[in-house]
Every structure is written in C-alpha cells, then in structure tokens.
Design an enzyme around this catalytic site. Structure first.
Site, PDB file in Angstrom:
ATOM      1  N   GLU A  99       0.880  -1.157  -0.023  1.00 12.04           N
ATOM      2  CA  GLU A  99      -0.014  -0.061  -0.029  1.00 12.04           C
ATOM      3  C   GLU A  99       1.051   1.188  -0.096  1.00 12.04           C
ATOM      4  O   GLU A  99       0.495   2.259  -0.715  1.00 12.04           O
ATOM      5  CB  GLU A  99      -0.964  -0.055   1.099  1.00 12.04           C
ATOM      6  CG  GLU A  99      -1.934  -1.098   1.316  1.00 12.04           C
ATOM      7  CD  GLU A  99      -2.656  -1.352  -0.253  1.00 12.04           C
ATOM      8  OE1 GLU A  99      -3.046  -0.325  -0.551  1.00 12.04           O
ATOM      9  OE2 GLU A  99      -2.933  -2.592  -0.312  1.00 12.04           O
ATOM     10  N   HIS A 102       1.856   2.372  -3.536  1.00 11.84           N
ATOM     11  CA  HIS A 102       0.723   3.162  -4.162  1.00 11.84           C
ATOM     12  C   HIS A 102       1.242   4.522  -3.597  1.00 11.84           C
ATOM     13  O   HIS A 102       0.970   5.403  -4.627  1.00 11.84           O
ATOM     14  CB  HIS A 102      -0.634   2.820  -3.913  1.00 11.84           C
ATOM     15  CG  HIS A 102      -1.004   1.237  -4.366  1.00 11.84           C
ATOM     16  ND1 HIS A 102      -0.927   1.095  -5.758  1.00 11.84           N
ATOM     17  CD2 HIS A 102      -1.649   0.225  -4.081  1.00 11.84           C
ATOM     18  CE1 HIS A 102      -1.310  -0.214  -6.022  1.00 11.84           C
ATOM     19  NE2 HIS A 102      -1.764  -0.591  -5.161  1.00 11.84           N
TER      20      HIS A 102
END
Length: 227
Positions: A99, A102
């Site tokens: 994550e 990202h």
C-alpha cells in the site's frame, strides 16, 4: 457458440476468480501466522518506508474489516486492516509495504496510476451500466445502442488492464523497500513474495474475465451486424 463452448466459457468465468481468491486467502492465512523477524507491526512498517522516502505527509490509519487495506490518494492515507495495522506478521508487512508502494506512485505521479485515475468516472459507469445498454440494444435490435454499451464496457475493461502494471509496480516497490529498510531478512523474502504474488493474481483474474466478457459481446455484435 455451441452449448459445450458456452459451458466452458462460463466455467472459466466463475472458476478463475474463485481460484485467485482461494490463492490469496490461503497465502495470507498462512503467512499472517508467521511473525516477521523485525518484530515491527504493519503500521510501523508503513511509517518507516514512508518516512525513509520523505512522505511525511501521508498518514497511516487502521480500518475495520479483513483485507480492506488500501491507499486513499485524496486523503493521502495508507489504511491498513486492523489485523495488519497492529499485527507483526510477514503477511502484514507485505501488505503494508504494498500500500505504501501506491503512495510512492502517487507522489511520483506514476503514469499508469494517473491514467487509471482519469478512467475512473467512465469505468464506473461502464462497470455498472454498460451491460444494460448492451442488452437493451440486443432486445430492440438496435446495433448502435449495443455498440455504445460495448464502448463503455471497453472503458471498464481498459481500467482493469491498466490496474495490472499499477499493482505489479506497487508490489515490486514493496519488495525493494522492505528488504532495503531491513523489515524482513533474506529467508523471509520468499514468503513475502508469495503473499504479494497471490494478491496480484486477483487482479490478473479480474482482467482476464473482463476481457473475455468484452470479446464475447464484440463477437455477438459482429454476428448480429452480418445478419
């Protein structure tokens, strides 16, 4: 399309996503029981990688649910499921790093991520409304209406396809970062990669199914156009 071919088609349509989901759940369940040698929680892993890359403005927050982990580009927040946020597992570290990948893409204005964001409005409509437009066109024998629905569906499929390089790149960044900052040791790299690879399979399966559906309707459109 013959009955046999139709049955195979729908079997693939159903079984491929199920297989991908089983793989990711199996890998996550297994390695969520394996503690990371660093002893860091998912939240600490995320914060460490963010800070090491100068992303001090990105917050790390817990979110309810299982495997609900995501990065919110509008809020500039990495949100981790409570199990991964507070846990110390290899799986949690892998998900947290992914994550953060990202967040790094967002900060660098990664081209595929920007393109995917631009596709969101039309892709959302294509995912929800395209099939109804196509069916209406078929029922009313209005080929132009059917073609319009196919175009909207193609936009949704393009979104799924563009998602692949975004996810694979985030996983690549995750592996690089958790190794470089010492979150995992050499013997844990294989386990971490298994978690990330299994998660990537769900996106591959979704893209395969989406492309198959689009091709099916294009072939139906071509057949109707010939009649």
């Amino acid at each position: 399309m013959s009955l046999g071919a139709l049955l195979v088609y729908f079997a693939v349509l159903i079984l491929v996503p199920l297989w991908a989901q089983m793989k990711v759940k199996s890998a996550y369940s297994k390695y969520s029981q394996v503690p990371a040698s660093s002893g860091m929680t998912g939240a600490q892993v995320a914060r460490k990688i963010l800070d090491d890359n100068g992303l001090y403005n990105v917050s790390v927050e817990p979110v309810k649910g299982k495997l609900t982990d995501h990065y919110d580009p509008r809020a500039k927040a990495v949100r981790l499921s409570e199990e991964n946020y507070y846990g110390h597992s290899v799986a949690g570290a892998a998900v947290a790093a992914h994550e953060v990948g990202h967040a790094m893409q967002d900060a660098e204005e990664y081209a595929f991520l920007r393109f995917r964001h631009a596709l969101v409005p039309v892709a959302n409509f294509g995912s929800n409304g395209a099939i109804f437009i196509i069916l209406a066109g078929m029922l009313m024998s209005q080929l132009n209406l059917m073609l319009l629905g196919i175009i909207f569906m193609a936009a949704a499929v393009l979104f799924q396809v563009v998602t692949l390089p975004v996810e694979f790149n985030a996983s690549s960044r995750a592996m690089e970062q958790i190794v470089s900052v010492g979150v995992i040791r050499n013997n844990e790299e294989r386990e971490t990669k298994k978690v990330l690879d299994a998660a990537a399979l769900t996106y591959v399966a979704a893209a395969v199914v989406a492309v198959m559906e689009l091709v099916r309707f294009i072939l139906m459109y071509v057949a109707m156009n010939r009649d």
